[in-house]
Design a protein around this motif. Structure first.
Motif, PDB file in Angstrom:
ATOM      1  N   TRP A 117       0.871  -1.187   0.000  1.00 65.81           N
ATOM      2  CA  TRP A 117       0.000   0.000   0.000  1.00 65.81           C
ATOM      3  C   TRP A 117       0.896   1.222   0.000  1.00 65.81           C
ATOM      4  N   SER A 118       0.577   2.180  -0.875  1.00 64.11           N
ATOM      5  CA  SER A 118       1.384   3.394  -0.937  1.00 64.11           C
ATOM      6  C   SER A 118       0.604   4.456  -1.682  1.00 64.11           C
ATOM      7  N   GLY A 119       0.789   5.714  -1.286  1.00 61.53           N
ATOM      8  CA  GLY A 119       0.130   6.806  -1.973  1.00 61.53           C
ATOM      9  C   GLY A 119      -1.383   6.728  -1.932  1.00 61.53           C
ATOM     10  N   GLY A 120      -1.892   6.088  -0.885  1.00 59.62           N
ATOM     11  CA  GLY A 120      -3.342   5.987  -0.759  1.00 59.62           C
ATOM     12  C   GLY A 120      -3.966   4.943  -1.645  1.00 59.62           C
ATOM     13  N   ARG A 121      -3.137   4.070  -2.250  1.00 56.44           N
ATOM     14  CA  ARG A 121      -3.678   3.055  -3.172  1.00 56.44           C
ATOM     15  C   ARG A 121      -3.042   1.694  -2.921  1.00 56.44           C
TER      16      ARG A 121
END
Length: 889
Positions: free
Chosen positions: A851-855
């Motif tokens: 999970w990264s950058g809200g995605r």
């Protein structure tokens, strides 16, 4: 066992319970919503690179932490010896020799007592009231009139006919004047006067000769300021020893004179914590007159008197007067406390006991003469206990827990030990005798309710104690199966399932058949025992599709009173009728558990039907039992307005209350039920006096789960510290009480069980919720790790599964990186849900970005709980490390 004086808890918590049900239904071909995202790919079995480094540093950070083994409370073997001497009195030498087998003897000596004085012929007695005759414990008719107080027989007594109504008066009249220097009152330990006056008649009026307040003696000498010549003596009682049965006066004898204190030789021995089993004494020698030894047992010093705090003989028709009797032979003896008479119909002992303290007295019952005499000399070499519960040592624990909070660690292992005390074999001589013996249980391992009392397994208690067992000593899971199977095999023709073997399987409880359903699912979920599920599935169908529909009203709600159930009780025998929230939300939970079990067995139609019915009942609860003004569910739609812990907590746990209602209900409990010793089970006293001051750890367990699942971990921890901290700090310590009363008292006095399996919910709450490990498919074929850290810095633990141990270890620093290490056994797959603490975060699994950058990036990552968690699916067997870092770090 259900509490007689007026207890309950759930299955898998709401979000987790719905996950289990959804997966099971999907496997059975029943569509209940969108499928969970598929795993991005198969995952490595062992961490590598950064993941391995993170795991290593995590272990290094806790090298200095105490070992979980140091918290284990159980004995090292079956022989348990005392840890101290509380006190001794009378002619006792070397009391501490009892602590050192082979290090000398403890000697008790007592001269033959003189015969007490008697009233002259023609003396009569009258009382303000006298209890009606009935059959005594020996089965023979007994009277309780005033004449018993002057008949010279210490086995008979005057008993008033009021409860907590004063004054009680006893008037003694002689045919001619007698000169009295005072009197001596001999009373019953469970009804002796504490406040009373003694008056004498001068021929024209009464004069006060003495006033006594705060008496704490069964035998009390009352001297007068000067001798009095009189024909009448009046004793006026204004307060008595408080007992669970109420306040009442019992006077065995009034002697016309001041008797010198008869210093009965006594030693009080402390075993350090509650223990259970068969007491042993080794007598080195005795005088040749068969001197008697009487043993009184108690879990607390407060209720250690001349009689035990509880004996089964009190309920079985044996005139043992609350103690176990021994007649010691001159040559000494190795004596084991087993149930029965030593000499014909004299010198009775009760056998197994649960206790912390034992009082050893050189004394005998008058009725036991000449087989046992209340005087002589006895030399005692040692005292010990043959422990009958499960011997839990560090080597036997298949599941364990440890955290950064020392208090939580103590409470977890206190719960484990409490449960070990009640994990025992069902034996006819050792159970409560109220029609509880059952040939189908004799010789089988079971989970009793309590160590000293309610030694009969009740299915409601299993809703907590069986989970505690599965998480510590799952090698004894057969104990839960034995109870569940036996109750199923005694199902009534109309589908109702008995709560226990008591009263020959006839005790009518309204809620416990639902606990049988949810406990059956728990058993299958933790053990994967398909054979049990298949064998008793017909009973499950019959109780849910037969008996409960017979007590369902037009709106789909259970209504106590229908089908002649007005007299049915529940875990506390509460006087509530009609639509009760607790019964109905428990019904929702049972229906959803039954649907999951049906899906496991491939009964898709049943699973769908029960799932639909659960939704219908949940909607009806919200429509008819929600009190918008209070922001909480009503206890009952009938009678006074009140709001109960059981119904409101289970509504959250069973998924009846959506987030807004859950938050409001928990806030209402915060505002109305918080006590220094836990959270009360009612918000007012309209159901009975003191209800708003009573705490049950049994009904507190679902509230703890509700708070964890609602994202209020710190409020759950606060409740744990108040409830279990109170029990840990107060006598007898370590073990967990059946119930707590006003001001933190024992809610049923001496009768209260201080080691009760239904109160061990802190253990599954900490393992399943704080640590976060739960099964999501039978036998842990799939699992979930969903920590609720709150303010706890770190936790680690192991959960036993049929496939091998499942371990979890997380660190939650106040600010910074959250790390979670999981090691899963082969043959299983699982998911983890890690906290974001409300931050934008990057999540990696074994060094791989998920999970990264809200995605999402892998592992089917999804945001849950309003952004409070990230769920990751598809973790296979082996070791995995999950890290949660603030974005940019």
């Amino acid at each position: 066992m259900p509490d007689r004086s007026a207890g309950a808890e759930p299955g898998v918590p709401a979000p987790q319970r719905r996950t289990v049900l959804k997966a099971a239904l999907a496997a059975a071909g029943v569509t209940v919503g969108a499928a969970a995202p598929a795993a991005a790919s198969a995952q490595p079995a062992e961490p590598t690179g950064a993941a391995a480094s993170a795991g290593a540093s995590q272990e290094a950070a806790h090298e200095a932490a105490p070992s979980w083994q140091s918290y284990v409370q159980g004995p090292s073997g079956r022989t348990v010896r005392p840890t101290g001497i509380v006190r001794s009195s009378g002619d006792v030498t070397r009391a501490d020799a009892l602590l050192r087998p082979g290090g000398g003897t403890t000697v008790l000596k007592r001269p033959e007592p003189a015969d007490p004085p008697r009233w002259p012929e023609g003396t009569t007695a009258a009382a303000s009231s006298s209890h009606a005759p009935n059959n005594g414990n020996d089965g023979r008719p007994r009277t309780y009139d005033a004449s018993n107080a002057i008949d010279g027989d210490t086995d008979t007594f005057w008993n008033d006919d009021t409860i907590a109504a004063y004054p009680d008066t006893l008037t003694i009249t002689t045919a001619a004047p007698v000169t009295l220097p005072g009197i001596t009152l001999l009373s019953n330990p469970d009804g002796f006067p504490t406040d009373f006056t003694v008056e004498t008649w001068d021929g024209a009026a009464w004069s006060t000769a003495a006033t006594v307040t705060g008496n704490d003696r069964v035998r009390r000498a009352v001297p007068f300021a000067a001798p009095v010549a009189t024909t009448r003596v009046r004793i006026t009682v204004t307060a008595d020893q408080d007992t669970p049965k109420g306040d009442f006066t019992r006077v065995n004898e009034v002697y016309p004179g001041v008797l010198a204190d008869d210093e009965i030789p006594r030693v009080v021995v402390d075993f350090g914590k509650v223990v259970v089993g068969y007491p042993h004494l080794r007598f080195a020698s005795a005088s040749d007159n068969s001197p008697g030894i009487r043993l009184a047992f108690s879990e607390t010093l407060q209720f250690l008197t001349d009689r035990s705090d509880f004996t089964r003989s009190d309920q079985s028709g044996v005139p043992a007067q609350g103690t176990d009797q021994i007649a010691v032979p001159a040559g000494g003896a190795d004596w084991k406390d087993v149930k029965g008479y030593q000499s014909g119909s004299q010198v009775y002992a009760d056998g197994l006991h649960g206790f912390r303290y034992v009082q050893i007295s050189l004394d005998a019952l008058p009725a036991d003469a000449p087989a046992a005499q209340p005087f002589g000399e006895v030399a005692v070499d040692s005292v010990w206990l043959e422990f009958t519960g499960y011997v839990g040592t560090p080597d036997t624990y298949r599941g364990w827990f440890l955290s950064s909070d020392d208090d939580l660690n103590r409470y977890w292992y206190g719960a484990a030990y409490t449960n070990e005390l009640v994990t025992d074999t069902f034996r006819p001589d050792d159970i409560d005798p109220r029609g509880a013996d059952s040939p189908t249980l004799d010789g089988r391992l079971v989970l009793h309710d309590g160590a000293k009392r309610d030694r009969d397994p009740y299915v409601g208690d299993l809703a907590v104690s069986a989970r505690t067992l599965y998480l510590t000593h799952d090698d004894t899971a057969q104990a839960a199966r034995n109870v569940l199977a036996d109750l199923a095999e005694h199902q009534r023709a109309d589908g109702w399932i008995p709560p226990a073997s008591i009263n020959n399987y006839t005790l009518p409880l309204f809620d416990y058949p639902l606990w049988w359903v949810t406990c059956s699912w728990d058993y299958v979920l933790y053990t994967g025992d398909r054979g049990y599920a298949t064998r008793y599935y017909p009973q499950l169908v019959k109780v849910l599709d037969g008996w409960y529909p017979s007590v369902t009203d037009a709106d789909g709600l259970l209504s106590k009173g229908l089908n002649n159930t007005g007299g049915y009780g529940d875990y506390a025998f509460l006087g509530r009728t009609g639509r009760v929230t607790y019964y109905n939300v428990l019904y929702v939970q049972a229906l959803r558990d039954a649907a999951a079990l049906a899906a496991f067995l491939g009964h898709a139609d049943d699973a769908a039907r029960w799932t639909t019915r659960a939704g219908t009942v949940a909607d009806a609860v919200n429509a008819h039992l929600w009190d918008a003004d209070a922001g909480a569910y009503l206890d009952s739609a009938t009678g006074a307005v009140r709001h109960a812990q059981d119904g409101n907590s289970l509504a959250v746990v069973a998924g009846v209350a959506e987030a807004e209602r859950a938050a409001a209900a928990l806030a209402h409990l915060d505002a109305t039920t918080v006590r220094p010793y836990g959270n009360a089970f009612m918000d007012n006293d309209t159901i009975f006096g003191g209800a708003s001051q009573r705490v049950y750890a049994f009904t507190s367990y679902p509230e703890l789960l509700a708070r964890f699942e609602a994202g209020r971990a710190d409020s759950a921890l606060d409740q744990i510290r108040r409830t279990y901290g109170w029990m840990d700090r107060n006598d007898p310590g370590t073990t967990h009480w059946e119930g707590i009363g006003p001001d933190g008292s024992l809610y049923e006095g001496a009768y209260t069980s201080m080691a009760h399996g239904w109160s061990t919910g802190v253990l599954p709450a900490l393992t399943n919720e704080l640590l976060g490990v739960l099964p999501t498919a039978p036998g842990f074929a799939s699992w979930s790790v969903r920590p609720h850290p709150g303010s706890i810095a770190w936790a680690r633990g192991q959960v036993p599964t049929p496939h091998g141990p499942l371990t979890a270890h997380w660190q939650h620093p106040a600010a910074g990186v959250f790390t979670l290490a999981v090691r899963a056994p082969h043959g299983t797959r699982g998911e983890v849900a890690v906290p974001t603490d409300g931050r934008a975060v990057t999540v990696t699994v074994d060094g791989r970005r998920a999970w990264s950058g809200g995605r999402p990036a892998a592992y089917g990552a999804t945001l849950q709980d309003g952004g409070g968690r990230i769920l990751l699916n598809g973790l296979g067997p082996g070791a995995h490390t999950v890290t949660v870092r603030p974005e940019g770090r």
